[in-house]
Design a protein around this motif. Structure first.
Motif, mmCIF file in Angstrom:
data_model
loop_
_atom_site.group_PDB
_atom_site.id
_atom_site.type_symbol
_atom_site.label_atom_id
_atom_site.label_comp_id
_atom_site.label_asym_id
_atom_site.label_seq_id
_atom_site.Cartn_x
_atom_site.Cartn_y
_atom_site.Cartn_z
ATOM 1 N N ASP A 18 14.042 -1.296 5.572
ATOM 2 C CA ASP A 18 13.510 -2.254 4.606
ATOM 3 C C ASP A 18 14.450 -3.449 4.549
ATOM 4 O O ASP A 18 15.631 -3.306 4.232
ATOM 5 C CB ASP A 18 13.406 -1.586 3.229
ATOM 6 N N GLY B 9 8.672 1.355 -1.667
ATOM 7 C CA GLY B 9 7.391 1.033 -2.289
ATOM 8 C C GLY B 9 6.551 2.255 -2.616
ATOM 9 O O GLY B 9 5.691 2.214 -3.502
ATOM 10 N N THR C 29 3.083 -3.168 -5.670
ATOM 11 C CA THR C 29 3.776 -4.447 -5.812
ATOM 12 C C THR C 29 4.865 -4.634 -4.767
ATOM 13 O O THR C 29 5.511 -5.680 -4.738
ATOM 14 C CB THR C 29 4.406 -4.569 -7.216
ATOM 15 N N ASP C 30 5.078 -3.636 -3.927
ATOM 16 C CA ASP C 30 6.060 -3.735 -2.842
ATOM 17 C C ASP C 30 5.432 -3.138 -1.596
ATOM 18 O O ASP C 30 4.572 -2.248 -1.674
ATOM 19 C CB ASP C 30 7.333 -2.958 -3.230
ATOM 20 N N ASP C 31 5.855 -3.641 -0.437
ATOM 21 C CA ASP C 31 5.352 -3.085 0.811
ATOM 22 C C ASP C 31 5.699 -1.604 0.895
ATOM 23 O O ASP C 31 6.694 -1.141 0.319
ATOM 24 C CB ASP C 31 5.983 -3.802 2.007
ATOM 25 N N ASN D 74 3.236 -12.007 -0.772
ATOM 26 C CA ASN D 74 4.246 -10.963 -0.896
ATOM 27 C C ASN D 74 4.368 -10.124 0.372
ATOM 28 O O ASN D 74 4.239 -8.917 0.340
ATOM 29 C CB ASN D 74 3.903 -10.068 -2.099
ATOM 30 N N ASP E 39 9.345 -4.224 5.605
ATOM 31 C CA ASP E 39 9.378 -2.777 5.839
ATOM 32 C C ASP E 39 8.972 -2.470 7.274
ATOM 33 O O ASP E 39 8.107 -3.141 7.844
ATOM 34 C CB ASP E 39 8.427 -2.060 4.883
ATOM 35 N N HIS F 83 11.007 -11.697 1.302
ATOM 36 C CA HIS F 83 9.578 -11.773 1.553
ATOM 37 C C HIS F 83 9.296 -12.822 2.616
ATOM 38 O O HIS F 83 10.116 -13.660 2.932
ATOM 39 C CB HIS F 83 8.828 -12.153 0.267
ATOM 40 N N ALA G 261 2.160 -5.327 0.260
ATOM 41 C CA ALA G 261 2.037 -5.428 -1.193
ATOM 42 C C ALA G 261 0.841 -6.275 -1.571
ATOM 43 O O ALA G 261 0.386 -7.149 -0.821
ATOM 44 C CB ALA G 261 3.309 -6.040 -1.776
ATOM 45 N N CYS H 78 6.613 -8.474 3.118
ATOM 46 C CA CYS H 78 8.010 -8.026 3.118
ATOM 47 C C CYS H 78 8.422 -7.557 4.510
ATOM 48 O O CYS H 78 7.713 -7.773 5.479
ATOM 49 C CB CYS H 78 8.197 -6.912 2.088
#
Length: 409
Positions: free
Chosen positions: A232, A353, A399-401, A210, A214, A236, A205, A212
């Motif tokens: 997932d 994501g 904004t997310d992996d 951030n 994944d 974080h 991300a 994560c």
């Protein structure tokens, strides 16, 4: 009623407070009216010039650090793509009417990156709150000594806060580096050869902190088939990356001895209860049988894999879905089901994501994925993986992996 056309250049010039635009090389592109007025420089004197050629450090003050701290903040914003808010800053600037005379200023700057269509930083918004008069007036005009003591106290506390923030940034940056190194070690590229052609992608991300949990995995099974999985971990940082590594290794082992993906996820769920940070992690695993041309799958709270037929039809594998790992208080077996595939089809597994957006329903993300797969159905795995990321991830950065596996069947 038509929306009125907005002159954003006029809006920028009229913004209250000092605002300037700079290139990533810290060269002025524009400045608003308050910036010109409060800095004592005209727009023509600013545009096209390197910021610190115009506002160098005060040579009369050996302890001055305003230029250095501002430069570090700007370069940090450009490098990370994140807004960087500075603590209260003393920054003396030369009086343009009296060369050699330096005027004390107290500023509160914010440096915010602006990304282009390719996701790279193309501009830097430099906003400065001028608080010099406020600090000087706070102590009362009749007591200049008290005002100066207050100035020194505020400045000292601001410098202490900035030093604490800098130490936190370094600590978080180190944690991110360790987590990304662990993820890279745990997420190697697929081995070439065999029945399959595969491509994998991992996109962290946007944001310095951030990182994560994944992950993905491709496992050659003892009977000649293949297991493909993604998962997932909630959270974080380094803890999520460590939990990810343990779950990935456990599922890889379980797939080699289980009689199907449901049993493999069942074993993983039992294991996850004893792994710190694995609560409510999600995973999906698929067993590909090359001889029978079937995919058997099981899902633990994860977005459904997509099966892309050669004619462009997309089927989401959502008929064996169960809650996330460790979500049930009692032990229950995991469901599984099978679906046939045609020669030349593609199996796509991914993490949320790729498709989820905070402001919309997940069905819209799944529809975008299906549309992209249909349009690129003839692409080889590497090109298809790149096309999916280009089509589905936001231009300003995810904004997310995101983990992605594309397997041509």
């Amino acid at each position: 009623m038509q929306d009125p056309e907005i002159d954003y250049a006029a809006v920028f010039r009229a913004l209250p407070g000092m605002v300037a635009l700079l290139t990533p090389e810290l060269v002025y592109v524009d400045a608003n009216e308050d910036f010109e007025r409060l800095s004592g420089r005209t727009r023509e004197e600013l545009v096209g010039r390197y910021i610190f050629d115009i506002f160098p450090e005060n040579p009369k003050d050996p302890a001055a650090a305003g230029m250095r701290e501002t430069r570090e903040s700007m370069l940090r914003a450009v490098a990370t793509g994140e807004r960087d808010t500075m603590a209260l800053l003393r920054y003396d600037i030369e009086d343009p009417q009296r060369p050699g005379q330096w005027v004390e200023h107290f500023w509160s700057p914010v440096n915010a990156p602006v990304r282009g269509p390719d996701g790279e930083v193309m501009l830097l918004v430099h906003r400065v709150e001028e608080v010099t008069e406020f600090i000087r007036a706070f102590g009362g005009r009749s007591d200049d000594r008290r005002a100066r003591v207050l100035e020194a106290e505020l400045y000292t506390r601001a410098r202490e806060l900035q030093e604490v923030n800098e130490r936190l940034r370094r600590a978080h940056a180190h944690e991110r580096e360790v987590a990304l190194t662990l993820q890279a070690a745990m997420l190697p590229p697929p081995r070439p050869g065999g029945h399959h052609r595969a491509a994998v992608r991992y996109r962290p991300a946007v944001g310095a902190l951030n990182v994560c949990g994944d992950w993905y995995d491709l496992v050659d099974l003892p009977d000649g088939g293949m297991a493909v999985a993604v998962g997932d971990v909630v959270g974080h940082g380094l803890a999520a990356a460590c939990a990810m590594g343990q779950l990935r290794s456990a599922l890889s082992a379980a797939c080699r001895v289980a009689d199907g993906p449901g049993s493999a996820l069942e074993a993983l769920g039992l294991y996850a209860r004893f792994v710190e940070g694995a609560e409510s992690a999600t995973a999906v695993t698929t067993f590909v049988d090359w001889d029978d041309h079937t995919i058997t799958y099981s899902c633990a709270g994860h977005p459904p894999p997509a099966l892309l037929d050669p004619d462009g039809t997309v089927t989401f594998l959502d008929r064996a879905t169960d809650p996330p790992l460790g979500a049930r208080p009692e032990h229950v077996g995991r469901p599984e089901t099978s679906i046939p595939f045609a020669e030349g089809a593609a199996l796509v597994l991914y993490t949320d994501g790729l498709i989820e957006r905070r402001t919309e329903d997940i069905d819209r993300g799944l529809a975008r994925l299906a549309d992209s797969l249909a349009r690129h159905r003839h692409a080889e795995p590497e090109r298809l993986a790149d096309a999916l990321l280009a089509d589905l991830l936001p231009a300003e950065g995810n904004t997310d992996d995101t983990a992605l596996v594309v397997l041509r069947l």
